[in-house]
Design a protein around this motif. Structure first.
Motif, PDB file in Angstrom:
ATOM      1  N   MET A 143       8.433  70.808 110.493  1.00 35.35           N
ATOM      2  CA  MET A 143       7.392  70.237 109.651  1.00 35.35           C
ATOM      3  C   MET A 143       7.403  70.951 108.299  1.00 35.35           C
ATOM      4  SD  MET A 143       3.334  70.143 110.493  1.00 35.35           S
ATOM      5  CE  MET A 143       2.326  69.037 109.594  1.00 35.35           C
ATOM      6  N   PHE A 144       7.401  70.171 107.240  1.00 33.82           N
ATOM      7  CA  PHE A 144       7.396  70.722 105.886  1.00 33.82           C
ATOM      8  C   PHE A 144       6.057  70.405 105.240  1.00 33.82           C
ATOM      9  CE2 PHE A 144       8.235  70.277 101.290  1.00 33.82           C
ATOM     10  CZ  PHE A 144       8.614  71.580 101.035  1.00 33.82           C
ATOM     11  N   ILE A 145       5.345  71.425 104.802  1.00 33.81           N
ATOM     12  CA  ILE A 145       4.036  71.255 104.165  1.00 33.81           C
ATOM     13  C   ILE A 145       4.168  71.630 102.700  1.00 33.81           C
ATOM     14  CG2 ILE A 145       1.617  71.951 104.157  1.00 33.81           C
ATOM     15  CD1 ILE A 145       2.014  72.782 107.120  1.00 33.81           C
ATOM     16  N   GLN A 146       3.880  70.677 101.828  1.00 35.18           N
ATOM     17  CA  GLN A 146       3.902  70.951 100.399  1.00 35.18           C
ATOM     18  C   GLN A 146       2.570  71.539  99.972  1.00 35.18           C
ATOM     19  OE1 GLN A 146       4.756  66.963  98.906  1.00 35.18           O
ATOM     20  NE2 GLN A 146       6.797  67.669  98.332  1.00 35.18           N
ATOM     21  N   THR A 147       2.593  72.311  98.896  1.00 41.01           N
ATOM     22  CA  THR A 147       1.349  72.809  98.316  1.00 41.01           C
ATOM     23  C   THR A 147       1.308  72.425  96.849  1.00 41.01           C
ATOM     24  OG1 THR A 147       2.292  74.958  97.764  1.00 41.01           O
ATOM     25  CG2 THR A 147       1.176  74.782  99.884  1.00 41.01           C
ATOM     26  N   GLU A 148       0.109  72.216  96.360  1.00 41.21           N
ATOM     27  CA  GLU A 148      -0.085  71.909  94.946  1.00 41.21           C
ATOM     28  C   GLU A 148      -1.247  72.737  94.427  1.00 41.21           C
ATOM     29  OE1 GLU A 148      -0.866  67.745  94.397  1.00 41.21           O
ATOM     30  OE2 GLU A 148       1.123  67.139  95.082  1.00 41.21           O
ATOM     31  N   GLN A 149      -1.118  73.199  93.211  1.00 42.43           N
ATOM     32  CA  GLN A 149      -2.235  73.885  92.575  1.00 42.43           C
ATOM     33  C   GLN A 149      -3.269  72.855  92.177  1.00 42.43           C
ATOM     34  OE1 GLN A 149      -0.526  76.195  89.380  1.00 42.43           O
ATOM     35  NE2 GLN A 149      -0.354  77.957  90.716  1.00 42.43           N
ATOM     36  N   THR A 150      -4.508  73.299  92.048  1.00 38.20           N
ATOM     37  CA  THR A 150      -5.596  72.434  91.595  1.00 38.20           C
ATOM     38  C   THR A 150      -6.174  73.059  90.320  1.00 38.20           C
ATOM     39  OG1 THR A 150      -7.396  73.585  92.733  1.00 38.20           O
ATOM     40  CG2 THR A 150      -6.143  71.974  94.038  1.00 38.20           C
ATOM     41  N   PRO A 151      -7.026  72.327  89.616  1.00 36.87           N
ATOM     42  CA  PRO A 151      -7.654  72.935  88.435  1.00 36.87           C
ATOM     43  C   PRO A 151      -8.526  74.140  88.783  1.00 36.87           C
ATOM     44  CG  PRO A 151      -7.847  70.555  88.355  1.00 36.87           C
ATOM     45  CD  PRO A 151      -7.318  70.899  89.713  1.00 36.87           C
ATOM     46  N   ASN A 152      -8.913  74.254  90.040  1.00 39.79           N
ATOM     47  CA  ASN A 152      -9.715  75.386  90.496  1.00 39.79           C
ATOM     48  C   ASN A 152      -8.758  76.478  90.991  1.00 39.79           C
ATOM     49  OD1 ASN A 152     -11.394  77.199  91.776  1.00 39.79           O
ATOM     50  ND2 ASN A 152     -12.589  75.650  92.840  1.00 39.79           N
ATOM     51  N   PRO A 153      -8.661  77.626  90.313  1.00 33.53           N
ATOM     52  CA  PRO A 153      -7.702  78.659  90.715  1.00 33.53           C
ATOM     53  C   PRO A 153      -7.965  79.260  92.099  1.00 33.53           C
ATOM     54  CG  PRO A 153      -9.104  79.438  88.918  1.00 33.53           C
ATOM     55  CD  PRO A 153      -9.434  77.997  89.123  1.00 33.53           C
ATOM     56  N   SER A 154      -9.165  79.067  92.633  1.00 34.90           N
ATOM     57  CA  SER A 154      -9.486  79.583  93.967  1.00 34.90           C
ATOM     58  C   SER A 154      -9.141  78.591  95.072  1.00 34.90           C
ATOM     59  CB  SER A 154     -10.987  79.906  94.059  1.00 34.90           C
ATOM     60  OG  SER A 154     -11.305  80.935  93.170  1.00 34.90           O
ATOM     61  N   THR A 155      -8.588  77.442  94.706  1.00 36.65           N
ATOM     62  CA  THR A 155      -8.340  76.371  95.669  1.00 36.65           C
ATOM     63  C   THR A 155      -6.899  75.886  95.595  1.00 36.65           C
ATOM     64  OG1 THR A 155     -10.637  75.669  95.404  1.00 36.65           O
ATOM     65  CG2 THR A 155      -9.162  74.112  96.427  1.00 36.65           C
ATOM     66  N   LEU A 156      -6.289  75.713  96.760  1.00 36.08           N
ATOM     67  CA  LEU A 156      -4.946  75.134  96.861  1.00 36.08           C
ATOM     68  C   LEU A 156      -5.006  73.875  97.711  1.00 36.08           C
ATOM     69  CD1 LEU A 156      -2.184  77.857  97.500  1.00 36.08           C
ATOM     70  CD2 LEU A 156      -2.327  76.232  95.625  1.00 36.08           C
ATOM     71  N   LYS A 157      -4.152  72.920  97.384  1.00 35.50           N
ATOM     72  CA  LYS A 157      -4.052  71.654  98.108  1.00 35.50           C
ATOM     73  C   LYS A 157      -2.797  71.710  98.982  1.00 35.50           C
ATOM     74  CE  LYS A 157      -3.713  66.713  97.016  1.00 35.50           C
ATOM     75  NZ  LYS A 157      -3.669  65.756  95.896  1.00 35.50           N
ATOM     76  N   PHE A 158      -2.961  71.443 100.282  1.00 35.94           N
ATOM     77  CA  PHE A 158      -1.858  71.455 101.241  1.00 35.94           C
ATOM     78  C   PHE A 158      -1.607  70.032 101.713  1.00 35.94           C
ATOM     79  CE2 PHE A 158      -3.692  75.617 101.179  1.00 35.94           C
ATOM     80  CZ  PHE A 158      -2.626  76.494 101.347  1.00 35.94           C
ATOM     81  N   LEU A 159      -0.362  69.570 101.593  1.00 38.30           N
ATOM     82  CA  LEU A 159       0.016  68.211 101.988  1.00 38.30           C
ATOM     83  C   LEU A 159       0.951  68.284 103.194  1.00 38.30           C
ATOM     84  CD1 LEU A 159       0.434  68.015  98.396  1.00 38.30           C
ATOM     85  CD2 LEU A 159      -0.456  65.899  99.344  1.00 38.30           C
ATOM     86  N   PRO A 160       0.408  68.011 104.412  1.00 40.49           N
ATOM     87  CA  PRO A 160       1.226  68.150 105.618  1.00 40.49           C
ATOM     88  C   PRO A 160       2.206  66.995 105.859  1.00 40.49           C
ATOM     89  CG  PRO A 160      -0.992  67.499 106.209  1.00 40.49           C
ATOM     90  CD  PRO A 160      -0.985  67.730 104.715  1.00 40.49           C
TER      91      PRO A 160
END
Length: 182
Positions: free
Chosen positions: A1-18
């Motif tokens: 399983m490959f999970i991508q990550t993306e930064q968000t405008p909020n530096p304390s928050t990351l977006k994980f795309l499973p």
């Protein structure tokens, strides 16, 4: 399983795309470990030291970390937690948890506001790992609840005032202001 990550405008928050569906419909926002009880995935993520908030969108998980934590240390644990969850076969949300969808009849103005939020605002905000949910419309003021990466984001006030407020005022003359609610 490959999970991508993306930064968000909020530096304390990351977006994980499973690469899989997270929520069939609606979204869920878990502000603390105490609220994560209906979700095996959220409970697993809150078990990681430094995770402060978890948000589920249609195809992503947004995680907010404590200010004292470093993403380079926290990110591998979160990736592992998401991977473990999907290989366990557990549901993302157990039972019939409320996804925030309201089944109330709206008047014409509220229906128009919700339509604009659903078609123009929410897709853009979801790109950044968050969501904006309609709360109320009273005396010309639209009250919105910001979730996921939007909750506590430094640019959320600008987005709310300059983006969403201007959009709603343009299409719905009855709107005079937009305010965030907690």
């Amino acid at each position: 399983m490959f999970i991508q990550t993306e930064q968000t405008p909020n530096p304390s928050t990351l977006k994980f795309l499973p690469g899989r569906v997270v929520m069939e419909k609606g979204t869920m926002d878990f502000a603390s470990a105490d609220t994560a009880l209906p979700s095996p995935l959220a409970k697993r993520l809150f078990a990681i030291e430094g995770v402060e908030r978890v948000f589920f969108g249609s195809d992503f998980v947004t995680v907010t970390k404590a200010a004292s934590q470093d993403w380079q240390i926290l990110k591998p644990s979160i990736l592992g937690g998401i991977m473990e969850h999907y290989t366990s076969g557990d549901p993302v949300v157990a039972g019939s948890a409320d996804t925030g969808a309201a089944a109330v009849e709206d008047d014409e103005i509220v229906a128009q506001i919700k339509e604009l939020l659903d078609t123009r605002v929410r897709p853009a905000v979801a790109q950044d790992g968050g969501d904006i949910v309609f709360q109320d419309f009273k005396d010309g003021v639209v009250y919105l609840h910001m979730q996921g990466a939007c909750s506590g984001c430094p640019s959320s006030t600008a987005t709310l005032k300059m983006g969403i407020e201007n959009l709603l005022k343009h299409y719905v003359p009855e709107v005079v202001e937009v305010q965030a609610v907690q």
